[in-house]
Enzyme design. Sequence first.
Site, PDB file in Angstrom:
ATOM      1  N   LYS A   1       0.826  -1.210   0.000  1.00 47.08           N
ATOM      2  CA  LYS A   1       0.000   0.000   0.000  1.00 47.08           C
ATOM      3  C   LYS A   1       0.858   1.256   0.000  1.00 47.08           C
ATOM      4  O   LYS A   1       0.631   2.179  -0.782  1.00 47.08           O
ATOM      5  CB  LYS A   1      -0.895   0.014   1.257  1.00 47.08           C
ATOM      6  CG  LYS A   1      -1.557   1.353   1.514  1.00 47.08           C
ATOM      7  CD  LYS A   1      -2.392   1.359   2.773  1.00 47.08           C
ATOM      8  CE  LYS A   1      -1.632   1.696   4.035  1.00 47.08           C
ATOM      9  NZ  LYS A   1      -1.333   3.111   4.244  1.00 47.08           N
ATOM     10  N   ASN A   2       1.858   1.294   0.880  1.00 45.47           N
ATOM     11  CA  ASN A   2       2.617   2.536   1.015  1.00 45.47           C
ATOM     12  C   ASN A   2       3.604   2.762  -0.133  1.00 45.47           C
ATOM     13  O   ASN A   2       4.260   3.791  -0.196  1.00 45.47           O
ATOM     14  CB  ASN A   2       3.320   2.592   2.374  1.00 45.47           C
ATOM     15  CG  ASN A   2       2.297   2.797   3.487  1.00 45.47           C
ATOM     16  OD1 ASN A   2       1.141   3.129   3.214  1.00 45.47           O
ATOM     17  ND2 ASN A   2       2.708   2.580   4.717  1.00 45.47           N
TER      18      ASN A   2
ATOM     19  N   ASP B   1       4.483   0.821  12.291  1.00 47.66           N
ATOM     20  CA  ASP B   1       3.274   0.115  11.850  1.00 47.66           C
ATOM     21  C   ASP B   1       3.193  -1.312  12.400  1.00 47.66           C
ATOM     22  O   ASP B   1       2.133  -1.905  12.435  1.00 47.66           O
ATOM     23  CB  ASP B   1       3.230   0.063  10.317  1.00 47.66           C
ATOM     24  CG  ASP B   1       3.309   1.445   9.734  1.00 47.66           C
ATOM     25  OD1 ASP B   1       2.301   2.145   9.754  1.00 47.66           O
ATOM     26  OD2 ASP B   1       4.406   1.844   9.310  1.00 47.66           O
TER      27      ASP B   1
ATOM     28  N   ASP C   1      -4.862  13.263  12.916  1.00 51.33           N
ATOM     29  CA  ASP C   1      -5.591  11.998  12.867  1.00 51.33           C
ATOM     30  C   ASP C   1      -5.411  11.265  14.176  1.00 51.33           C
ATOM     31  O   ASP C   1      -4.992  11.850  15.164  1.00 51.33           O
ATOM     32  CB  ASP C   1      -5.172  11.160  11.661  1.00 51.33           C
ATOM     33  CG  ASP C   1      -3.728  10.692  11.763  1.00 51.33           C
ATOM     34  OD1 ASP C   1      -3.133  10.887  12.828  1.00 51.33           O
ATOM     35  OD2 ASP C   1      -3.223  10.143  10.788  1.00 51.33           O
TER      36      ASP C   1
ATOM     37  N   ARG D   1      -4.381  11.140   4.141  1.00 44.51           N
ATOM     38  CA  ARG D   1      -3.268  12.087   4.281  1.00 44.51           C
ATOM     39  C   ARG D   1      -2.181  11.881   3.237  1.00 44.51           C
ATOM     40  O   ARG D   1      -1.510  12.821   2.831  1.00 44.51           O
ATOM     41  CB  ARG D   1      -2.594  11.893   5.641  1.00 44.51           C
ATOM     42  CG  ARG D   1      -3.401  12.163   6.837  1.00 44.51           C
ATOM     43  CD  ARG D   1      -2.508  11.938   8.041  1.00 44.51           C
ATOM     44  NE  ARG D   1      -1.243  12.629   7.833  1.00 44.51           N
ATOM     45  CZ  ARG D   1      -1.015  13.888   8.113  1.00 44.51           C
ATOM     46  NH1 ARG D   1      -1.965  14.605   8.659  1.00 44.51           N
ATOM     47  NH2 ARG D   1       0.147  14.449   7.864  1.00 44.51           N
TER      48      ARG D   1
END
Length: 416
Positions: A22-23, A305, A117, A93
Amino acid sequence: MAALVVRPSGPLEGSVTVSGAKNSVLKLLAATVLAPGRYRLHNVPDIADVAWMSDLLVAMGMQTSRPSPGELVVDAPDELVPEAPYELVEKMRASIVVLGPLLARFGRARVSLPGGDDFGSRPIDMHLEALRTLGASIELAHGFVEARADRLRGARIGLDFPSVGATENAMMAAVLAEGTTVIDNAAREPEIVDLAAFLNRMGAVVRFAGSSTIEIDGVRELHPVEHTLIPDRIETATYLAAVGIAGGEITIAGARPDHMDLLVHKLGQMGMRISPCNEGLWAMAPRRLSAVDVSTLPYPGLATDYKPLLVAMLSVADGVAIVTENIFSGRFRYVDELVRMGADVRTDGHHAIVRGREWLSGAPVRAHDIRAGAAVVLAGLRAQGETTVTDAEHIDRGYERFVEKLRGLGADIERT
Ligand code: EPU
């Protein structure tokens, strides 16, 4: 509103295939604004964040399509509207990374300022300072960043902290700048290396010089490319945590153990056996792990994470552990949810003390963000009774077919 219901499970067994990172894909999609034409990306996860980033590209004038599973095609026209609206940036973001490439290509960009957030305050001062160093004039007005530069000029950028997003914004701005840019104290996550590979394939000249310095020779123009994403190391860590909590023996197909050396070492200290195999990674966990202290750091340190996943593992491990968060000040909110499930965790500023329990107890809990949501689901694998995780949309932002993949390993989980 989606909810997931989890019941005690394990030992887990079988094979799960990890999706693309994803990142990484979010930044590669931002990089497609650097040159017109057709891009073809492979191994792209079908997750909400990718859909939102595609929406942002479409809002700027591009077209995106999904011709087959895992494939994403982007068609970028010659002209774009170099703007990222509030509605989209507020949802995600990461959209702030279009600022650098838009500015580099069009000489101007207008991007909504992201808000805070669940991790607490998340400033973008280093992103802006890096672009100013490259010669951009930047104003903040009416909730937007307005950036201008006739042509960016290569310069030496020194980041106060190896921020992932600031490094990416600076890289994507510098590839079209005049002259050479040096980014000192740059982030060096595998996703940054993937972005550099993507940019170089597009015709950019990006070099890693030493452990935390990136050098970029600006070029006049770039061209579109085809690229296959690296696997998601945080998703891989999630399935490792699942087997760590529930016990068992699994294979994670497509995983890259070389992207997660420190985590593999840490989980080994906790009693797991993990080794590379032909498919990717093989892991075995005893019925109960042993507690070890953990502390997050920028790559190659232990990723922030991973931390919610590790705290969930430690809350059912044997012993006491101190967990230290060094990246995001407010990243302990999910602990309240684990405590509702009977976990013995106390937080104090950047630290948490976790006293492992043999079992947790199922309860209604909330997913606060992607990783926190995954962590409470996994805790539910070792919680007597039933755990219902509401706000599960957060999990869908970052995990492709989460429920199906866990069920494939034998977990008792369903979506309601
Ligand atoms: N920071 C500043 N000023 C800045 C930029 C960052 O003070 O201008 C601070 C942040 O507040 C934080 C630290 O620097 O304390 C590191 O933030 P960083 O910029 O590295 O994070 P990010 O780029 O916003 C990415 C990932 C996060 C991951 C962090 C790890 C994406 C889309 N997000 O965020 O992933 O936790 O790096 O550093 O790549 C997730 O996948 O769920 C996720 C949150």
